[in-house]
Design a protein around this motif. Structure first.
Motif, PDB file in Angstrom:
ATOM      1  N   TYR A 124      29.478 -83.774  18.878  1.00  0.00           N
ATOM      2  CA  TYR A 124      30.700 -83.244  18.270  1.00  0.00           C
ATOM      3  C   TYR A 124      30.433 -81.927  17.546  1.00  0.00           C
ATOM      4  O   TYR A 124      31.209 -80.974  17.657  1.00  0.00           O
ATOM      5  CB  TYR A 124      31.269 -84.289  17.309  1.00  0.00           C
ATOM      6  N   ILE A 173      33.706 -77.909  20.817  1.00  0.00           N
ATOM      7  CA  ILE A 173      34.620 -78.404  21.855  1.00  0.00           C
ATOM      8  C   ILE A 173      34.130 -78.065  23.261  1.00  0.00           C
ATOM      9  O   ILE A 173      34.283 -78.868  24.182  1.00  0.00           O
ATOM     10  CB  ILE A 173      36.066 -77.884  21.620  1.00  0.00           C
ATOM     11  N   ASN A 174      33.531 -76.899  23.440  1.00  0.00           N
ATOM     12  CA  ASN A 174      33.056 -76.522  24.776  1.00  0.00           C
ATOM     13  C   ASN A 174      31.988 -77.487  25.274  1.00  0.00           C
ATOM     14  O   ASN A 174      31.988 -77.880  26.442  1.00  0.00           O
ATOM     15  CB  ASN A 174      32.541 -75.088  24.798  1.00  0.00           C
ATOM     16  N   ALA A 203      33.631 -80.931  26.024  1.00  0.00           N
ATOM     17  CA  ALA A 203      34.389 -80.852  27.277  1.00  0.00           C
ATOM     18  C   ALA A 203      33.453 -80.769  28.478  1.00  0.00           C
ATOM     19  O   ALA A 203      33.699 -81.394  29.523  1.00  0.00           O
ATOM     20  CB  ALA A 203      35.331 -79.656  27.242  1.00  0.00           C
ATOM     21  N   LEU A 229      35.976 -86.493  23.114  1.00  0.00           N
ATOM     22  CA  LEU A 229      36.830 -85.323  23.360  1.00  0.00           C
ATOM     23  C   LEU A 229      38.191 -85.489  22.689  1.00  0.00           C
ATOM     24  O   LEU A 229      38.704 -84.544  22.074  1.00  0.00           O
ATOM     25  CB  LEU A 229      37.000 -85.087  24.861  1.00  0.00           C
ATOM     26  N   ALA A 244      37.707 -84.776  19.116  1.00  0.00           N
ATOM     27  CA  ALA A 244      37.483 -83.342  18.902  1.00  0.00           C
ATOM     28  C   ALA A 244      38.793 -82.556  18.981  1.00  0.00           C
ATOM     29  O   ALA A 244      38.962 -81.545  18.311  1.00  0.00           O
ATOM     30  CB  ALA A 244      36.477 -82.808  19.926  1.00  0.00           C
ATOM     31  N   LYS A 245      39.722 -83.037  19.786  1.00  0.00           N
ATOM     32  CA  LYS A 245      41.017 -82.369  19.928  1.00  0.00           C
ATOM     33  C   LYS A 245      42.044 -82.871  18.898  1.00  0.00           C
ATOM     34  O   LYS A 245      43.162 -82.377  18.851  1.00  0.00           O
ATOM     35  CB  LYS A 245      41.569 -82.583  21.340  1.00  0.00           C
TER      36      LYS A 245
END
Length: 194
Positions: A131, A135-136, A139, A175, A178-179
């Protein structure tokens, strides 16, 4: 079904359970007439001891309990009815008549563990380390796991496929976190497509 209505002076207890989440929603009672009506109409009807009459759950609120499965216990004196609830089950507006609001199963527990490790910055946690990479990277990991699931789907090794599918689901939950979303958010999207 050979239900023993005699033991309970004409009534049997009925446990109502969500067919999808398996959360216990409420307990009610049925007599023969309530059971017959429930089977015929496909929505749960109880015998109300306080009103001294048949009572279809949702008759005033519209929050019906749609029958998916009916099971009789080993002593033939208690029913388990799995339902799809239409709205909240409890008259107080909650999902269940019991205190537990989120008995949704293991994925929700895993989602909670993931959130805990991130929110509490558990340094030794793989989840937290991924984490923190951004984000990249999260993902990218989901993409890698998705490709591995596709590869294993084309082969015949069920164990490898299940393990890769589990890896994908686990990283997908990271993910979502994270979003800033939850499984429930995604469920709502899926429900809206129904």
């Amino acid at each position: 079904m050979n239900i023993d209505f005699i033991k309970g002076n004409g009534l049997v207890p009925v446990v109502i359970q969500n067919n999808i989440t398996l959360q216990v929603l409420m307990l009610g009672y049925m007599n023969k007439e309530a059971f017959t009506k429930t089977q015929k109409e496909g929505k749960v009807t109880f015998y109300s001891r306080s009103k001294n009459r048949l009572w279809t759950k949702g008759e005033e609120s519209g929050n019906f309990l749609w029958v998916k499965d009916i099971q009789l216990d080993c002593d033939n004196d208690t029913l388990l009815i799995k339902v799809t609830p239409e709205g909240p089950t409890c008259h107080k507006g909650t999902t269940s008549c019991f205190a537990e609001e989120t008995s949704k199963g293991f994925l929700y527990e895993l989602e909670s563990v993931i959130a805990d490790r991130i929110d509490n910055d558990v340094e030794s946690s793989y989840t937290n380390k991924l984490y923190k990479r951004g984000i990249n990277k999260v993902a990218q990991k989901v993409g890698e796991e998705a490709v591995e699931v596709v590869i294993e789907a084309k082969d015949n090794n069920e164990e490898l496929f299940k393990n890769e599918a589990a890896d994908l689901l686990y990283h997908y939950l990271i993910l979502l976190k994270a979003k800033g979303f939850t499984i429930t958010d995604i469920e709502e999207v899926l429900k809206s497509r129904n």
